[in-house]
Design an enzyme around this catalytic site. Structure first.
Site, PDB file in Angstrom:
ATOM      1  CG  LEU A  12      -2.041  -1.024   1.260  1.00  0.00           C
ATOM      2  CD1 LEU A  12      -2.746  -0.999   2.612  1.00  0.00           C
ATOM      3  CD2 LEU A  12      -3.053  -0.764   0.147  1.00  0.00           C
ATOM      4  CG  MET A  17      10.831   6.615   9.642  1.00  0.00           C
ATOM      5  SD  MET A  17      10.521   7.549  11.117  1.00  0.00           S
ATOM      6  CE  MET A  17      11.337   6.561  12.326  1.00  0.00           C
ATOM      7  CB  VAL A  20       1.540   0.438   4.936  1.00  0.00           C
ATOM      8  CG1 VAL A  20       0.140   0.002   5.364  1.00  0.00           C
ATOM      9  CG2 VAL A  20       2.090   1.439   5.929  1.00  0.00           C
ATOM     10  CE1 TYR A  85      -6.674  -0.592   1.908  1.00  0.00           C
ATOM     11  CE2 TYR A  85      -8.639  -1.889   1.429  1.00  0.00           C
ATOM     12  CZ  TYR A  85      -7.621  -1.057   1.015  1.00  0.00           C
ATOM     13  OH  TYR A  85      -7.559  -0.663  -0.301  1.00  0.00           O
ATOM     14  CB  VAL A  86      -9.111   3.554   5.545  1.00  0.00           C
ATOM     15  CG1 VAL A  86     -10.089   4.631   5.121  1.00  0.00           C
ATOM     16  CG2 VAL A  86      -9.071   3.446   7.060  1.00  0.00           C
ATOM     17  CG  ASP A 129       3.585  12.622  11.155  1.00  0.00           C
ATOM     18  OD1 ASP A 129       3.847  13.747  10.684  1.00  0.00           O
ATOM     19  OD2 ASP A 129       3.913  11.561  10.608  1.00  0.00           O
ATOM     20  CE  LYS A 131       2.901  12.778   7.232  1.00  0.00           C
ATOM     21  NZ  LYS A 131       4.307  12.637   6.847  1.00  0.00           N
ATOM     22  CG  ASN A 134      -0.042  10.562   8.726  1.00  0.00           C
ATOM     23  OD1 ASN A 134       0.293   9.757   7.869  1.00  0.00           O
ATOM     24  ND2 ASN A 134       0.819  11.109   9.556  1.00  0.00           N
TER      25      ASN A 134
END
Lengths: 352, 123
Positions: A12, A17, A20, A85-86, A129, A131, A134
């Site tokens: 995905l 870092m 996914v 999971y969106v 975080d 933003k 996200n």
């Protein structure tokens, strides 16, 4: 196969870092998003422990506007978290596709983001975080705050990673960029930055260096936004955390008041806490100022228990405004059966 | 002092009366009755399936419910204020339901059975 139960389906996304993947949970027969710390970072004991600790805290959150964390663990020394999971797009993708959004739509999305953040803050956590990348917008219009595990407590590492930090910089509160103590007020700043981008199509700042990022810069109000909405955004973006709105829930209320159709306002879930007082449960206990608590009690008394908002029309001779009662969410239950019963009761309650 | 207290109490009482008159009753957004009743029945049936440990039936039912809710949303039949809690409630329910079908008989079993027969014959 990860941890003996997650079957990889397709990637995905990946960053400096973490990676996914969309995976199939073979035990529960559903698709979930599996986030794993990048292999090179997984060798860092402190990072690994922090990822797991913060992911476990995030797993306790249950809110419609927060991505659910289902499972946390380690596989072959590499920490992972399995999340809801969106199916949809990030707000960054939305803005890239559509450009600036109409003010009402931006405000509605901001309200949802604030509700999610209020739940995060109520748990004593700070996202750090916030933003557009996200914030995940599901196809049915429900916004979900995501990306835990990396966000918590890793800002120091981010600042040392050129290329990563500058991509995120536009949404970082100045005190966060300076490496000072970060409170929930930094998340309020993040919401302001996101709203700014939704309204204008671009972030409020575009620093080209870390030094520039840490400096306090003048931000022009979002062009074209209604003055009352622009005022909320600019208060969120105040360089001084103490001058920002007191909490994410308060921002939600202010945003709702800018909507034209006598909006429903959810009362702040934990109004007695100012955003600047929420640091992190792991760092220290939360404090409640008596004066703030008293003010909240007084406001509750004035409100008379009616969770409603009166949209101010300015004139003293105008007829009483229409108020809209608070809409309660469907209570979250531990079991599917109880959840079904809760939903049935909710449907009956809101039937004509 | 006593007079002041009486005045304050009277003022408070009057203010209370005034605000009661001026305070409009909050408007409660509502779902169309037919839809809400139908969905409540469907949700109750889902709860019954789950109580009977029939997750697969519940999953089928909740998928149908999701489709109906989506259709109603797209047809603008849901008040704006109810959109988010409704869709979240239905989706949260769907996310909690799992269907674990009974394990299918493995082909290996047949092979083993044949082998056993063979073994027996060998004895």
């Amino acid at each position: 196969m990860v941890a003996g139960r997650y079957e990889l389906e397709r990637p995905l996304g990946h960053g400096a870092m973490a990676v996914v993947d969309l995976v199939r949970d073979v035990e529960l027969g559903r698709s979930v998003a599996l986030k794993r710390l990048a292999e090179n970072l997984a060798r860092d004991d402190e990072l690994r422990a922090r990822f797991l600790r913060e992911a476990r805290l995030a797993a306790r959150l249950a809110h419609p506007n927060v991505v659910h964390v289902y499972d946390v663990g380690e596989d072959d020394g590499r920490p992972f978290m399995a999340m809801e999971y969106v199916d949809g797009e990030t707000l960054a993708e939305l803005v890239a596709r559509r450009g600036p959004l109409p003010p009402d739509e931006a405000a509605e999305l901001g309200i949802q983001a604030c509700r999610g953040l209020a739940a995060v803050h109520a748990a004593g956590l700070v996202h750090r975080d916030v933003k557009p990348q996200n914030l995940l917008l599901r196809r049915d219009g429900v916004l979900k705050l995501g990306d835990f595990g990396i966000a918590f407590g890793l800002e120091g590492t981010r600042l040392t990673m050129a290329g990563t930090v500058l991509g995120t910089a536009a949404y970082l509160a100045p005190e966060q960029a300076r490496g000072e103590e970060v409170t929930a007020s930094a998340d309020v700043y993040g919401v302001g930055a996101v709203l700014y981008e939704l309204l204008t199509g671009r972030p409020p700042r575009a620093p080209s260096s870390i030094a520039e990022l840490a400096a306090t810069a003048t931000i022009e109000p979002p062009a074209g936004a209604p003055p009352e909405l622009a005022a909320v955004v600019m208060r969120c973006l105040d360089p001084d955390p103490r001058r920002r709105p007191a909490s994410a829930a308060a921002v939600a209320q202010e945003l709702a008041a800018t909507l034209p159709d006598a909006p429903t306002l959810a009362l702040p879930e934990h109004p007695s806490l100012r955003a600047t007082e929420i640091i992190s449960r792991s760092r220290g206990r939360r404090r409640v100022r008596p004066a703030v608590a008293l003010t909240v009690v007084a406001l509750a008394a004035i409100g008379g228990g009616i969770a409603a908002v009166v949209a101010s029309t300015g004139g003293g001779s105008t007829p009483p405004p229409v108020t809209v009662a608070r809409v309660s969410p469907v209570p979250h239950a531990a079991t599917a059966e109880q959840q079904a019963q809760n939903l049935a009761a909710w449907l009956t309650r809101y039937s004509r | 002092m006593k007079r002041a207290a009486v005045l304050a109490a009277t003022a408070a009482a009057l203010a209370g009366c005034g605000s009661q008159v001026a305070q409009p009753k909050p408007v409660q957004p509502k779902l169309p009755r037919a839809l809400a009743q139908s969905w409540a029945q469907q949700t109750t049936a889902i709860a019954a399936s789950l109580a009977a440990n029939n997750g697969c039936d519940a999953q089928t039912r909740v998928a149908a419910l999701q489709q109906e809710v989506l259709a109603a949303v797209n047809a603008h039949r849901i008040p704006r204020r109810l959109l988010e809690p409704l869709s979240s409630g239905v989706n949260d329910l769907a996310a909690q339901i799992t269907c674990t079908p009974p394990p299918a008989p493995k082909e290996e079993d047949n092979g083993k059975r044949h082998k056993k027969h063979g073994d027996k014959g060998g004895d």
